[in-house]
Design an enzyme around this catalytic site. Sequence first.
Site, short mmCIF file in Angstrom:
data_model
loop_
_atom_site.label_atom_id
_atom_site.label_comp_id
_atom_site.label_asym_id
_atom_site.label_seq_id
_atom_site.Cartn_x
_atom_site.Cartn_y
_atom_site.Cartn_z
N LYS A 268 29.86 -71.40 11.27
CA LYS A 268 28.56 -71.23 11.92
C LYS A 268 27.58 -72.29 11.40
CE LYS A 268 28.61 -66.18 12.50
NZ LYS A 268 28.52 -66.15 13.96
N ARG A 342 36.41 -58.83 16.75
CA ARG A 342 37.33 -58.19 17.70
C ARG A 342 38.75 -58.19 17.17
NH1 ARG A 342 35.51 -62.42 22.14
NH2 ARG A 342 33.71 -62.31 20.76
#
Length: 498
Positions: A268, A342
Site C-alpha cells: 500500500k 477475502r
Amino acid sequence: MEIAVRDAKELDFACDALILPLFEDEGMDAYPEIDRGLGGLPSKIMATGEFRAKHGRVFLLHTFGKIKPRRLLFAGLGLKADATREKVRQSGGKAASCLRETGAKDIGLSTRTLSALPPLLPADFVEGALLSQYRFKAYKKEEDEEKGEIKSLTTLSAEDWKGRIRRLVAVEAGTRFARDLVNTPANDMTPSALAEAALGLKKVKVKIIEKKEAEKLGMGAYLSVARGSAQPPKFIVVNYEARKALPAAPLALVGKSITFDSGGISLKPSEGMEKMKYDMAGGAAVLGAIKAASELELPVSVAGVLPACENLPGGSASKPGDIVRTITGKTVEIVNTDAEGRLALADAIGYVRRSFPGATIIDIATLTGACSIALGDEAIAMMGTSEELIARIKAASAETGEKVWQMPLYEEYKHYIESEVADLKNSGGRSGSLVTAGYFLKEFAEAAPWTPAPWAHLDIAGTAWTDKDRPYMPKGATGIGVRLLLNFLENLTPQSQK
Ligand code: BES
Ligand code: MN
Ligand code: ZN
C-alpha cells in the site's frame, strides 16, 4: 460510568448537572416547576432564541443554589414528530460529552419528555451517553486538559430498570472491548494478542488453531496471507453456548482479523497506512458482540471465527501470480496480495461449513476501500444469499442505528473474478470491487461439498474507524458491528430484555 435509577423529583435531586431532554416544539413546557424555580429564566433564554432545542444542541445553565441540581443541561431532541431512537442516542452522546468537558462527575437525567414516546427512548439516551465517554488512554501518560470521565448517571424514573441497566452495561463493555482491541497498535495487537484477548473472555469456550493444524485442514488461502510476517497466524474459534439454547440452526459470526494490512508485496502507499491496524475490526466486533451476549446469558448458541494474521511483505510472502488451495478445494490465483481479507475469510467460511454443518453465517470485515467510496463513513455495505437473513439484519440495523445498505450479487459479477489458471482470482480490479469482493466470498459460502449456507456479508471498511468525533463515537475505532450483531442475537430470543 455507573448507571443508577432513582424515583426522585428533578427539583430535589442534588447533582453536578441534571440533563433535561427537550423537544424543539415544546421548550420548557414539560418542566413548569423547574422553570418557575429559576424565575422563568430557562423559558426566557429559549424565547430570545439563544437556545433552541434543535437536535444535538446543548445549553448549560448554572442554578446558583435556587434548585438542588447545581447545573441544568438542556439537551435538544429536535421536533417531537421527527424523534427516532438514533437521534435520541445521539442527543445522549452530545449531552454527556458536553458535561464531561465541564468536569461534572455525578449527573442526573430526567426521563419526562422521553418516556412520553416509545418506551425504549430513555435507555437509548443513556446508551448514547455511555458510549460517548470512551477514551483510548493505554499509551498516553499526560492527560490532555481533560477533566475526566463522568462518574455516575442517575436516571430519574419510577420504572424498574434492572434489565435495562444490565443490558446497557453489557453493550458498553462489549463496545469498549472491541474499540480497545482495534485502537491498540499492531505491534501490540498481534494475532497472538488477539487470541489472548479471546481466551480472556468468560463463559465462552475458545480454541486456537495453530499454523500446523491449519495446514492439515487445508487452509492454504488464509495461511498464504500470514507467510510474509514473523508473527504466527492464530485461527481463533470462540463458542458461546447458552445453558438452555433455543432449538435453532447453528450460527457463526466470522470476523476479518488482519492485525495489520500493509498490502503485502502489492504494498500500500505509506500515506495513511498506519490506520491499517484497524483491519481486524470485524474480528473485534464479533468478540465484542459475543462478550455482551454471554454476559447477558442470551439463550442462543453462537460461534465466532477469527482467522487472525498479519499481511506483511517478508521474504517468504506470497507473490502476485501464486496459486493457493482453500479448505473447500477451490483454488485461487492471487493477483493482488492486498486483497488478503477475502483469502482469510474464504477459508474461515469453509471452516465453518465443514465444522458446523448447516450453520447460518454472517461475516463482518473491513474488506474494501470501495466500500467507503460507495457509502462514505455512514453505512455498512451488506450482501448475501438469504433474503430472510438480510431482513433480520435490516431489523437489527433499524433498532441500533448501525446503518446497513444492501448491494447486489448478480451472477454477472462472476466473470470479474474468473481466472485463466485457477478456479478464481482474488481481485476483479477496480470496477465494482465492493461487490466482486462479496461475490468472491459467496463462492465459498456455496462451494461444494457441503450444502450452501444462508450467508450475509457486512463490509465495515467505511464505518469501523472515524476521523472525527461523532455524538457517541469519539475519534478512532467505533466498535461498529457490536450492537448490530448483539441485537440480531437478541431478536432470535423473543423474551430478551432490550
Ligand atoms: N483492508 C483493505 C480494505 C480497506 C481499505 C479497509 C481502506 C479500510 C480502509 C483490504 O484488504 C484491501 O486492501 N482491499 C483492496 C482490494 C483491492 C486490492 C482489490 C482495496 O479495496 O483497495
Ligand atoms: Mn489489503
Ligand atoms: Zn485488508
